[in-house]
Design a protein around this motif. Structure first.
Motif, short mmCIF file in Angstrom:
data_model
loop_
_atom_site.label_atom_id
_atom_site.label_comp_id
_atom_site.label_asym_id
_atom_site.label_seq_id
_atom_site.Cartn_x
_atom_site.Cartn_y
_atom_site.Cartn_z
N THR A 20 -19.12 -9.35 9.92
CA THR A 20 -17.91 -8.53 9.85
C THR A 20 -17.18 -8.52 11.19
O THR A 20 -17.79 -8.38 12.24
CB THR A 20 -18.26 -7.09 9.46
OG1 THR A 20 -18.79 -7.09 8.13
CG2 THR A 20 -17.04 -6.20 9.51
N GLN A 21 -15.85 -8.68 11.11
CA GLN A 21 -15.02 -8.54 12.29
C GLN A 21 -13.71 -7.92 11.88
O GLN A 21 -13.27 -8.06 10.73
CB GLN A 21 -14.79 -9.89 12.96
CG GLN A 21 -14.17 -10.95 12.07
CD GLN A 21 -14.10 -12.29 12.75
OE1 GLN A 21 -14.69 -12.51 13.78
NE2 GLN A 21 -13.36 -13.21 12.16
N SER A 22 -13.10 -7.20 12.78
CA SER A 22 -11.85 -6.53 12.49
C SER A 22 -10.81 -6.98 13.50
O SER A 22 -11.10 -7.12 14.69
CB SER A 22 -12.04 -5.01 12.57
OG SER A 22 -10.84 -4.34 12.27
N HIS A 29 -7.69 -13.31 16.76
CA HIS A 29 -8.72 -14.18 16.19
C HIS A 29 -9.22 -15.14 17.27
O HIS A 29 -8.42 -15.77 17.97
CB HIS A 29 -8.15 -14.98 15.01
CG HIS A 29 -9.20 -15.61 14.15
ND1 HIS A 29 -9.92 -16.72 14.55
CD2 HIS A 29 -9.67 -15.29 12.91
CE1 HIS A 29 -10.76 -17.07 13.60
NE2 HIS A 29 -10.63 -16.21 12.59
N TYR A 203 -9.09 -10.86 5.06
CA TYR A 203 -9.12 -9.57 5.75
C TYR A 203 -8.31 -8.56 4.95
O TYR A 203 -7.32 -8.91 4.29
CB TYR A 203 -8.54 -9.69 7.16
CG TYR A 203 -9.35 -10.60 8.06
CD1 TYR A 203 -10.26 -10.06 8.97
CD2 TYR A 203 -9.21 -11.98 8.00
CE1 TYR A 203 -11.01 -10.89 9.81
CE2 TYR A 203 -9.95 -12.81 8.82
CZ TYR A 203 -10.84 -12.27 9.72
OH TYR A 203 -11.60 -13.08 10.53
N LYS A 204 -8.73 -7.29 5.03
CA LYS A 204 -8.03 -6.23 4.29
C LYS A 204 -7.73 -5.05 5.21
O LYS A 204 -8.55 -4.70 6.08
CB LYS A 204 -8.88 -5.74 3.11
CG LYS A 204 -8.19 -4.67 2.27
CD LYS A 204 -8.96 -4.35 1.00
CE LYS A 204 -10.19 -3.52 1.29
NZ LYS A 204 -10.81 -3.02 0.03
N SER A 205 -6.54 -4.45 5.01
CA SER A 205 -6.13 -3.32 5.84
C SER A 205 -5.31 -2.34 5.03
O SER A 205 -4.65 -2.72 4.04
CB SER A 205 -5.33 -3.82 7.04
OG SER A 205 -4.78 -2.74 7.78
N GLY A 212 -6.82 -6.09 9.83
CA GLY A 212 -7.87 -5.34 9.17
C GLY A 212 -9.25 -5.95 9.32
O GLY A 212 -9.51 -6.76 10.21
N ALA A 213 -10.16 -5.53 8.43
CA ALA A 213 -11.56 -5.96 8.47
C ALA A 213 -11.78 -7.10 7.48
O ALA A 213 -11.13 -7.18 6.43
CB ALA A 213 -12.48 -4.80 8.16
N ARG A 214 -12.74 -7.96 7.81
CA ARG A 214 -13.05 -9.09 6.95
C ARG A 214 -13.79 -8.63 5.71
O ARG A 214 -14.70 -7.78 5.78
CB ARG A 214 -13.87 -10.11 7.72
CG ARG A 214 -14.04 -11.42 6.97
CD ARG A 214 -14.70 -12.46 7.83
NE ARG A 214 -14.95 -13.69 7.10
CZ ARG A 214 -15.57 -14.75 7.60
NH1 ARG A 214 -16.02 -14.71 8.85
NH2 ARG A 214 -15.76 -15.83 6.87
#
Length: 503
Positions: A20-22, A29, A203-205, A212-214
């Motif tokens: 996980t990365q945000s 990135h 990614y979602k935010s 956002g986060a993966r």
């Protein structure tokens, strides 16, 4: 959902939990090699291209703060559209020496309406500083996706080209009363064993301005693989096209500049002048000073003055009141209208447009018109004109980019068994962009005829240049001409000559 799929999803989620990365911004990135300043510059180009400006704030005569729309001219869009239409149009032709490859490419591009779309996206390329074209497989055919500058970011590059890149796709999905913002990052890279890999990250935010986060790919793209490898590519799957010239905003960046990147202050001057001109026209409506005695004052029940009912020319807003005392001794009705400085404003705007023409590198008079100077046809087709030279610089890059795209289409099609023919060299691909707007065909033909007659060039070269075809095609035409000349001479010989010397 079956038990097997449930187990697969569990392990998929576990894998994402470990990786996980945000990201607050796309430039955070670790693989994307672009500075925040470069990314901001591209976003600013989008604003100039779209003509999005903040409203003007001002105080009215009563001291109240007001807002109004900023009047502007679509300078950036107009320049990009004009130059794009001079470089490419739907009459452009692509010819390959190999008949099988030529048939496949032309059928593929025709079904995808490539010529029509390319002219449109070339406008975006010139305005935003570049674009990429990426072929992809859609069912049983290959199509071309146009990737615009804000969503194409380099990963790795050399001084001449971009070899690895990230392609960004944004999607909005409603979940109940809230919107979720998804960002798909498609990483195109070369592996150590010279294998070409495409890695997909989602990614979602909840915030549209944050990446956002993966999250797992299956959350939005069911069936999309994390990593896809292709081993039959000789070059990147995408081809990157940018306007000619050095990126003087960041000399280490592989990305291109917009054609108006160095003329933004001039665009601001033109738009500010135009806005002031439009506002002066609006404020310059006719005004007349009218004695108070000609107006009726209204009072409320407490005897307080509420407002003045303007009964002089009811329904008009062209007068102001003043107290002149005795109407018989006053100055009467007076015209207060001020003249509009239209000549000064138009002259200033034209001066700004002339400066803009110089800054982007086109011939004087391309965007300005004073009603007096009109270019002759000889001046338009002159090879010394700035517009002609600028077009040639762009055409060279467009032709190279299209050749690279054709090779990528054939290699991708071969990887999916949609094409089984040969992959041609770029020298075997001919691009005809039809520069009839600039080139006088009769003059060009006369020039090459004299060159060949003087023995300074072979006939094949003249055919290649005049008809704008490949060397192989020129050789075929030259050979056909020789055969026709032999047949013509044979028809002209007498029967006695043929019997004596043979055919």
């Amino acid at each position: 959902m079956g038990l097997v799929q449930t187990i697969k999803n569990f392990f998929t989620r576990s894998k994402y939990a470990m990786t996980t990365q945000s990201l607050a911004s796309i430039t955070e990135h670790p693989k994307i090699a672009i500075s925040q300043d470069e990314y901001t510059r591209i976003q600013e180009n989008v604003r100039y291209f779209a003509g999005r400006y903040d409203p003007v704030e001002y105080k009215d005569s009563n001291g109240n703060r007001q807002k109004r729309e900023f009047n502007h001219l679509p300078i950036g869009r107009t320049a990009a559209k004009k130059i794009a239409s001079l470089v490419f149009n739907e009459q452009a032709e692509i010819v390959l020496d190999d008949e099988v490859a030529n048939e496949f490419i032309n059928t593929t591009l025709k079904n995808d309406r490539f010529n029509k779309n390319f002219e449109r996206y070339l406008e975006s390329c010139l305005a935003l500083g570049g674009m990429a074209m990426r072929p992809y497989v859609d069912g049983d055919r290959v199509r071309v996706a146009f990737v615009q500058a804000p969503v194409f970011l380099p990963l790795q590059s050399n001084t001449q080209d971009i070899s690895s890149a990230a392609i960004i796709t944004k999607t909005v999905k409603s979940e109940g009363q809230k919107n979720r913002y998804y960002t798909l990052i498609e990483l195109h890279e070369w592996g150590a064993d010279n294998r070409y890999t495409i890695t997909n990250e989602l990614y979602k935010s909840d915030n549209p301005s944050a990446v956002g986060a993966r999250v797992p790919l299956a959350e939005l793209y069911e069936g999309l693989q994390e990593v896809v490898s292709l081993n039959r590519l000789s070059r990147p799957l995408f081809t990157y096209l940018k306007p000619p010239g050095m990126n003087n905003k960041n000399i280490n960046s592989p990305l291109g500049l917009s054609i108006f990147d160095n003329a933004k202050t001039t665009i601001d001057f033109i738009n500010t002048t135009y806005d002031e001109f439009m506002w002066e026209v609006k404020m310059g409506q006719r005004r007349v000073a009218v004695p108070t005695q000609l107006l009726k004052t209204e009072y409320n029940q407490e005897g307080e003055k509420v407002f003045v009912r303007r009964e002089f020319e009811a329904g008009q807003n062209v007068y102001e009141q003043f107290d002149s005392g005795d109407i018989d001794k006053g100055i009467g009705i007076t015209d207060l209208t001020t003249p509009i400085r239209s000549d000064d404003y138009i002259k200033a705007i034209n001066e700004g447009l002339s400066l803009f023409e110089m800054q982007i590198g086109v011939s004087a008079g391309m965007f300005t018109f004073d009603g007096k100077s009109m270019k002759t046809a000889t001046e338009v087709v002159s090879e010394n004109s700035d517009t002609y030279q600028m077009r040639n610089s762009i055409v060279t890059l467009v032709e190279q980019s299209l050749k690279e795209l054709i090779v990528s289409i054939l290699e991708l099609a071969a990887s999916y068994k949609l094409y089984t023919g040969k992959i041609p060299d770029m020298d075997a691909i001919s691009i005809n962009l039809d520069d009839g707007v600039f080139t006088d065909r009769h003059v060009e033909l006369d020039y090459w005829t004299k060159v060949v007659a003087a023995g300074f060039a072979p006939r094949e070269m003249a055919i290649e240049k005049v008809l704008n075809i490949s060397k192989e095609e020129a050789k075929k035409i030259s050979s056909s001409i020789d055969d026709e000349e032999v047949r013509s001479m044979t028809r002209q010989r007498s029967r006695e000559d043929i019997d004596l010397y043979g055919e």
